[in-house]
Design an enzyme around this catalytic site. Structure first.
Site, PDB file in Angstrom:
ATOM      1  N   ASP A 183      -1.666 -12.055  17.690  1.00 49.99           N
ATOM      2  CA  ASP A 183      -1.833 -12.180  19.243  1.00 49.99           C
ATOM      3  C   ASP A 183      -0.386 -13.025  19.596  1.00 49.99           C
ATOM      4  O   ASP A 183      -0.277 -14.142  18.879  1.00 49.99           O
ATOM      5  CB  ASP A 183      -3.058 -12.851  19.684  1.00 49.99           C
ATOM      6  CG  ASP A 183      -2.921 -12.694  21.527  1.00 49.99           C
ATOM      7  OD1 ASP A 183      -2.381 -12.067  22.038  1.00 49.99           O
ATOM      8  OD2 ASP A 183      -3.557 -13.876  21.898  1.00 49.99           O
ATOM      9  N   GLU A 230       5.365  -6.661  25.181  1.00 52.95           N
ATOM     10  CA  GLU A 230       5.123  -7.311  26.494  1.00 52.95           C
ATOM     11  C   GLU A 230       6.556  -7.093  27.228  1.00 52.95           C
ATOM     12  O   GLU A 230       7.599  -7.546  26.854  1.00 52.95           O
ATOM     13  CB  GLU A 230       4.787  -8.759  26.453  1.00 52.95           C
ATOM     14  CG  GLU A 230       4.246  -9.037  27.604  1.00 52.95           C
ATOM     15  CD  GLU A 230       3.403 -10.506  27.821  1.00 52.95           C
ATOM     16  OE1 GLU A 230       3.315 -11.105  28.987  1.00 52.95           O
ATOM     17  OE2 GLU A 230       2.989 -10.888  26.842  1.00 52.95           O
ATOM     18  N   HIS A 272      -2.915 -16.685  31.614  1.00 51.94           N
ATOM     19  CA  HIS A 272      -3.371 -17.411  30.419  1.00 51.94           C
ATOM     20  C   HIS A 272      -4.401 -18.382  30.749  1.00 51.94           C
ATOM     21  O   HIS A 272      -3.775 -19.310  31.548  1.00 51.94           O
ATOM     22  CB  HIS A 272      -2.479 -17.603  29.582  1.00 51.94           C
ATOM     23  CG  HIS A 272      -1.711 -16.395  28.576  1.00 51.94           C
ATOM     24  ND1 HIS A 272      -0.444 -16.498  28.680  1.00 51.94           N
ATOM     25  CD2 HIS A 272      -2.333 -15.255  28.013  1.00 51.94           C
ATOM     26  CE1 HIS A 272      -0.250 -15.181  28.061  1.00 51.94           C
ATOM     27  NE2 HIS A 272      -1.263 -14.759  27.836  1.00 51.94           N
ATOM     28  N   HIS A 305      -3.503  -9.021  29.155  1.00 52.00           N
ATOM     29  CA  HIS A 305      -3.593 -10.480  28.588  1.00 52.00           C
ATOM     30  C   HIS A 305      -4.213 -11.419  29.899  1.00 52.00           C
ATOM     31  O   HIS A 305      -4.112 -10.880  31.098  1.00 52.00           O
ATOM     32  CB  HIS A 305      -2.280 -11.028  28.221  1.00 52.00           C
ATOM     33  CG  HIS A 305      -1.849 -10.597  26.931  1.00 52.00           C
ATOM     34  ND1 HIS A 305      -1.753 -11.481  25.630  1.00 52.00           N
ATOM     35  CD2 HIS A 305      -1.310  -9.134  26.525  1.00 52.00           C
ATOM     36  CE1 HIS A 305      -1.203 -10.427  24.688  1.00 52.00           C
ATOM     37  NE2 HIS A 305      -0.841  -9.358  25.295  1.00 52.00           N
ATOM     38  N   GLY A 306      -4.691 -12.443  29.306  1.00 45.23           N
ATOM     39  CA  GLY A 306      -5.233 -13.507  30.481  1.00 45.23           C
ATOM     40  C   GLY A 306      -6.255 -13.005  31.134  1.00 45.23           C
ATOM     41  O   GLY A 306      -6.384 -13.099  32.474  1.00 45.23           O
ATOM     42  N   ILE A 363      -9.564 -11.524  25.633  1.00 45.67           N
ATOM     43  CA  ILE A 363     -10.662 -12.229  26.045  1.00 45.67           C
ATOM     44  C   ILE A 363     -10.624 -13.502  25.036  1.00 45.67           C
ATOM     45  O   ILE A 363     -10.880 -13.476  23.804  1.00 45.67           O
ATOM     46  CB  ILE A 363     -11.992 -11.494  26.098  1.00 45.67           C
ATOM     47  CG1 ILE A 363     -11.897 -10.578  27.306  1.00 45.67           C
ATOM     48  CG2 ILE A 363     -13.019 -12.894  26.595  1.00 45.67           C
ATOM     49  CD1 ILE A 363     -13.077  -9.552  27.266  1.00 45.67           C
ATOM     50  N   ASP A 364     -10.423 -14.572  25.556  1.00 42.60           N
ATOM     51  CA  ASP A 364     -10.320 -15.828  24.663  1.00 42.60           C
ATOM     52  C   ASP A 364     -11.056 -17.106  25.397  1.00 42.60           C
ATOM     53  O   ASP A 364     -12.094 -17.664  24.937  1.00 42.60           O
ATOM     54  CB  ASP A 364      -8.903 -16.189  24.464  1.00 42.60           C
ATOM     55  CG  ASP A 364      -8.855 -17.294  23.241  1.00 42.60           C
ATOM     56  OD1 ASP A 364      -9.954 -17.648  22.819  1.00 42.60           O
ATOM     57  OD2 ASP A 364      -7.637 -17.933  23.254  1.00 42.60           O
TER      58      ASP A 364
END
Length: 311
Positions: free
Chosen positions: A82, A134, A180, A213-214, A257-258
């Site tokens: 990532d 990206e 993020h 993302h995010g 997903i973080d």
């Protein structure tokens, strides 16, 4: 089953109108919680490692944890870097067994982004590894990725065809309003993803997998629990899950997903120490934390991503 890349799983996701969860991992309990949920639900899975997580946990340890997950679940699992920030980092991960890497040059000029991405693609494709790139920049903080809100920029749909053609990348992360970290939108606001950008990108890149993302939703019950037991998190709300589900029904094939996993884990650990102050056995506080991650991932797979039963 050996590690796989995302080529086949993205094709199935695009055609089936669902997305694959890309969950960030840092240690054994996180890997276990994610893979146990995916295994029970028979969901394809992307385990992703940031530069910071790789430095923290050590490449060899992470590879062995993922190897154990393959043995225990027999799922199609992709191991993804990532936010790789250099050709050298991507090369190291490719040489070390990763099956997918992201090269993130989105903060650079279009020409520099294209040049470095193409370099990574050429090296990766020769070794059967796929590459995510990206266009556009997301606000927020994730490990070493730090972008102020005023510096964020939406993806320009008019750039995507040239970018994909010249780089040869396999998937594209775009900026349509996610960010993020856990501090996304202030309470009282109504977050709205830019589906007009997503639809225009999809029109220009038919059949091509898009990445978000995010995309954590920042469940308030975990924020409140963290604050109840000694935390000091300012109020924030995340990306509405119904908007993520809609994105998954379109061309978005991978959703990262973080933060939600971190919130679930931290809230459980804080609660455990508050209610069991004499405990000093890590197994006692990491066991409920692992269960919380498992429950969170199961919810995402079924209610947001729609990829249960697709392994």
């Amino acid at each position: 089953m050996p590690l796989v890349n995302t080529t086949e799983m993205f094709k199935k996701a695009y055609d089936g109108g669902y997305a694959i969860g890309a969950f960030n991992v840092n240690n054994m309990e996180i890997v276990q919680g994610i893979t146990e949920a995916a295994g029970e639900l028979r969901a394809p899975l992307i385990l992703q490692v940031s530069k910071g997580a790789r430095a923290y946990a050590n490449h060899t340890y992470l590879m062995k944890l993922v190897e154990a997950a393959l043995i225990e679940t027999d799922l199609p699992i992709c191991l993804h870097l990532d936010h790789g920030d250099s050709f050298e980092l991507c090369k190291s991960c490719i040489d070390g067994g990763f099956t997918s890497v992201m090269i993130d040059m989105s903060s650079k000029s279009l020409e520099e982004n294209i040049a470095v991405t193409r370099q990574v693609v050429e090296y990766a494709h020769e070794r059967g590894v796929v590459v995510e790139a990206e266009l556009g920049t997301l606000a927020g903080i994730e490990d070493e990725v730090k972008v102020e809100a005023g510096e964020a920029s939406y993806t320009r749909p008019e750039d995507v065809e040239e970018f994909v053609t010249r780089t040869g990348c396999d998937s594209l992360a775009i900026a349509i309003g996610t960010s993020h970290g856990a501090y996304k939108f202030k309470p009282g606001t109504k977050p709205q993803l830019r589906f007009d950008i997503l639809e225009e990108v999809s029109r220009r890149l038919p059949g091509f997998p898009i990445v978000l993302h995010g995309s954590s939703s920042v469940p308030q019950e975990f924020v409140e629990k963290i604050n109840k037991y000694g935390g000091n998190m300012p109020g924030a709300i995340g990306v509405p899950e119904e908007q993520l589900r809609h994105a998954a029904s379109l061309s978005v094939c991978k959703i990262n997903i973080d933060s939600d996993l971190r919130l679930a884990m931290t809230a459980c650990i804080r609660e455990h120490f508050a209610t069991h102050p004499a405990d000093f056995d890590p197994r006692q506080y990491l066991k409920p934390a692992r269960a919380a991650i498992k429950a969170m991932v199961a919810h995402k797979i079924v209610d947001v991503l729609g990829c249960d039963g697709k392994a």
